[in-house]
Design a protein around this motif. Structure first.
Motif, short mmCIF file in Angstrom:
data_model
loop_
_atom_site.label_atom_id
_atom_site.label_comp_id
_atom_site.label_asym_id
_atom_site.label_seq_id
_atom_site.Cartn_x
_atom_site.Cartn_y
_atom_site.Cartn_z
N ILE A 143 0.89 -1.17 0.00
CA ILE A 143 0.00 0.00 0.00
C ILE A 143 0.93 1.22 0.00
O ILE A 143 1.44 1.62 1.04
N PRO A 144 1.20 1.80 -1.16
CA PRO A 144 2.20 2.86 -1.23
C PRO A 144 1.80 4.10 -0.43
O PRO A 144 0.63 4.43 -0.32
N ARG A 145 2.82 4.76 0.09
CA ARG A 145 2.62 6.01 0.81
C ARG A 145 2.94 7.21 -0.07
O ARG A 145 2.44 8.31 0.16
N ILE A 146 3.77 7.00 -1.08
CA ILE A 146 4.20 8.10 -1.95
C ILE A 146 3.97 7.72 -3.41
O ILE A 146 3.81 6.55 -3.76
N VAL A 147 3.95 8.74 -4.26
CA VAL A 147 3.80 8.55 -5.70
C VAL A 147 4.89 9.38 -6.37
O VAL A 147 5.89 9.70 -5.74
N ALA A 148 4.73 9.75 -7.62
CA ALA A 148 5.77 10.41 -8.40
C ALA A 148 6.50 11.51 -7.64
O ALA A 148 5.88 12.32 -6.94
N ASP A 149 7.84 11.52 -7.80
CA ASP A 149 8.68 12.53 -7.15
C ASP A 149 8.48 12.56 -5.64
O ASP A 149 8.56 13.62 -5.01
N ARG A 150 8.21 11.40 -5.08
CA ARG A 150 8.09 11.22 -3.63
C ARG A 150 6.97 12.07 -3.02
O ARG A 150 7.04 12.48 -1.87
N ARG A 151 5.94 12.32 -3.77
CA ARG A 151 4.82 13.09 -3.26
C ARG A 151 3.93 12.21 -2.38
O ARG A 151 3.58 11.10 -2.78
N PRO A 152 3.54 12.69 -1.21
CA PRO A 152 2.67 11.88 -0.34
C PRO A 152 1.29 11.70 -0.95
O PRO A 152 0.72 12.64 -1.51
#
Length: 314
Positions: free
Chosen positions: A142-151
């Protein structure tokens, strides 16, 4: 491979879900309108090769989108758009094709089920949660971040939300995939999983069109990886092995050459078939579909095809 699919889910996890579901009978309304989490084309056991696209799903539950801090366009940045469609020509050769309908940003089946960063949840965290380094970095199941480490989220999630996603999405995908591999192994004494992905275009000149990941020779016979590499190069593509993508949880978990189970991750450069900025297929789509079909055709020519025999790895 007795009870191969069910062996993915230890009894302790089943008991956890039974207890939680007794305490929480509420259903997520968006799930009622959702497609089945897993789609299958073809017939299990029809051949020794299984095709899979774990990251091409694009059904984003409304409740998830509303809870997210990022707009949908950013949430979609990690999506392997159209990979399941690119594989249809290859599937027509006989191998079954499985793909997830949900996106990786919602639940990533290429991570271990309980590879979770407990800091993104509130409530009691079960002892079986076991984050890897990537999980702690925000890139777990269950990811916490997406592109460019965005929450992704505005606030912490209840752990039960993660547990339900694992139960309703991660587990059905792996149960179906394991079942397909089990059927192939039973019929042919051999199976090969081709795990299909797409990768962003790199800024560097001369970056590869395809990256073949076999966990540095441990998840797939070198002969089959060589066949894939030589076929793609013969079609004019630039290839790389294991860098920067050596294969994730799926490749590692299902690639067991010593038991005649092989897994090869295939990453395809998105610019070959679509405009990344708009996720729109372009004129290269048909050519890449044909290339993938030729690749699978060549691989099929190098794997055991006689039923009920016990072959050693090619």
């Amino acid at each position: 491979m007795k009870n191969f699919a069910s062996s993915l889910f230890p009894p302790s996890l089943k008991r956890f879900f039974q207890a939680q579901q007794e305490a929480n009978r509420e259903e997520n309304p968006s799930r009622q309108a959702a497609p089945a989490p897993v789609m299958l084309s073809g017939t299990p056991g029809a051949g020794p090769v299984v095709l899979a696209s774990p990251h091409s799903g694009h059904f984003y539950p409304e409740a998830f989108v509303q809870a997210a801090r990022q707009p949908l366009d950013i949430l979609r940045s990690g999506e392997d758009s159209f990979v399941d469609e690119l594989a249809k020509g290859a599937q027509a050769l006989g191998p079954p094709l499985i793909h997830a309908t949900f996106p990786r940003v919602f639940c990533d089946v290429n991570r271990a089920a309980w590879d979770l960063d407990s800091r993104m949840f509130h409530g009691t965290i079960p002892s079986f949660v076991s984050p890897s380094e990537r999980g702690l970095a925000g890139l777990g199941s269950i990811p916490r971040i997406v592109a460019d480490r965005r929450p992704i989220y505005r606030q912490r999630l209840p752990f039960m939300e993660a547990a339900l996603r694992i139960r309703h999405y991660w587990m059905p995908y792996h149960a179906a995939l394991a079942g397909l591999l089990e059927a192939a192994l039973k019929q042919y004494g051999f199976c090969l999983l081709l795990d299909l992905h797409s990768m962003p275009d790199a800024l560097q000149a001369g970056s590869p069109d395809f990256v073949l990941g076999d966990r540095y020779g441990t998840s797939c016979s070198r002969h089959l990886t060589n066949v894939a590499e030589q076929t793609l190069q013969g079609l004019g593509f630039k290839t790389a092995r294991n860098h920067p993508y050596a294969g994730g949880y799926i490749t590692r978990h299902y690639g067991r050459p010593s038991t005649n189970m092989h897994a090869l991750q295939i990453e395809m450069r998105r610019g070959l078939y679509m405009e990344e900025s708009t996720r729109t297929p372009h004129e290269g789509f048909a050519a890449l579909t044909d290339a993938l079909t030729i690749l699978v055709e060549q691989i099929l020519a190098h794997v055991p095809t006689q039923k009920n025999t016990h072959h050693h790895a090619p």
